[in-house]
Design an enzyme around this catalytic site. Structure first.
Site, short mmCIF file in Angstrom:
data_model
loop_
_atom_site.label_atom_id
_atom_site.label_comp_id
_atom_site.label_asym_id
_atom_site.label_seq_id
_atom_site.Cartn_x
_atom_site.Cartn_y
_atom_site.Cartn_z
N VAL A 127 6.24 2.05 2.76
CA VAL A 127 6.27 1.91 4.22
C VAL A 127 6.49 3.28 4.87
O VAL A 127 5.85 3.61 5.87
CB VAL A 127 7.33 0.88 4.66
N CYS A 128 7.37 4.09 4.30
CA CYS A 128 7.63 5.42 4.85
C CYS A 128 6.40 6.32 4.75
O CYS A 128 6.07 7.07 5.67
CB CYS A 128 8.80 6.07 4.12
N ASP A 129 5.70 6.22 3.62
CA ASP A 129 4.47 6.95 3.40
C ASP A 129 3.44 6.56 4.47
O ASP A 129 2.87 7.43 5.14
CB ASP A 129 3.95 6.61 1.99
#
Length: 172
Positions: A64-66
């Site tokens: 999700v951060c990516d």
């Protein structure tokens, strides 16, 4: 001792504790000190006069951060020179640089909160249990007044990209 907030956020459904104040639109953005790289620090003042979208992620090495960081990197191209997109995580500066190189991310500025957690505590996103920063979005005007905030209630959920970008466009 910094304020602790419970009952506001979870990680995979399990409660986590956030350290620091819950900021609101209209608040003056607190200053912070984070690392650009291992030796060089930066503060909010270093981005004076710019509209700032601050994208906070727990770690660039998660899905999700990516995706969040790649999305804001794409959006940066259309927002112009008056806007800076800062991605803050507790990842080491080496890991941030490696990730950006591998992902081809070159329009967002990655800032590391690993050393003092100054950003996490000032913005109320430091996760006590993990010493990571909780996923969140802050939009600041040219005078560092907060105009938009999104504190995610579940760490593994993505932010509202459209609302954040619209908040930036309203300031252009």
């Amino acid at each position: 001792m910094a304020q602790e907030r419970t009952g506001e956020a979870t990680f995979k459904g399990n409660p986590i504790t956030l350290v620091g104040p819950k900021l609101q639109p209209g608040d003056q953005a607190p200053d912070f000190t984070v690392n650009l790289n291992l030796l060089e620090e930066t503060t909010l003042k270093d981005y004076a006069g710019k509209i700032k979208l601050i994208s906070v992620v727990p770690s660039l090495d998660t899905g999700v951060c990516d995706a969040q960081t790649r999305r804001f990197n794409e959006e940066a191209a259309q927002l112009g020179q008056d806007v800076v997109i800062l991605t803050v995580s507790a990842d080491l500066p080496f890991a941030q640089a490696r990730w950006c190189g591998a992902a081809g991310v070159d329009r967002v500025v990655t800032l590391s909160d690993y050393k003092t957690r100054s950003f996490g505590e000032a913005y109320g996103v430091l996760i006590k249990e993990f010493a990571l920063d909780m996923r969140s979005i802050f939009v600041l005007d040219r005078d560092d007044r907060i105009t938009y905030v999104e504190y995610l209630s579940e760490m593994t959920e993505p932010p509202n990209f459209e609302a954040a970008i619209e908040a930036v466009r309203k300031l252009l």
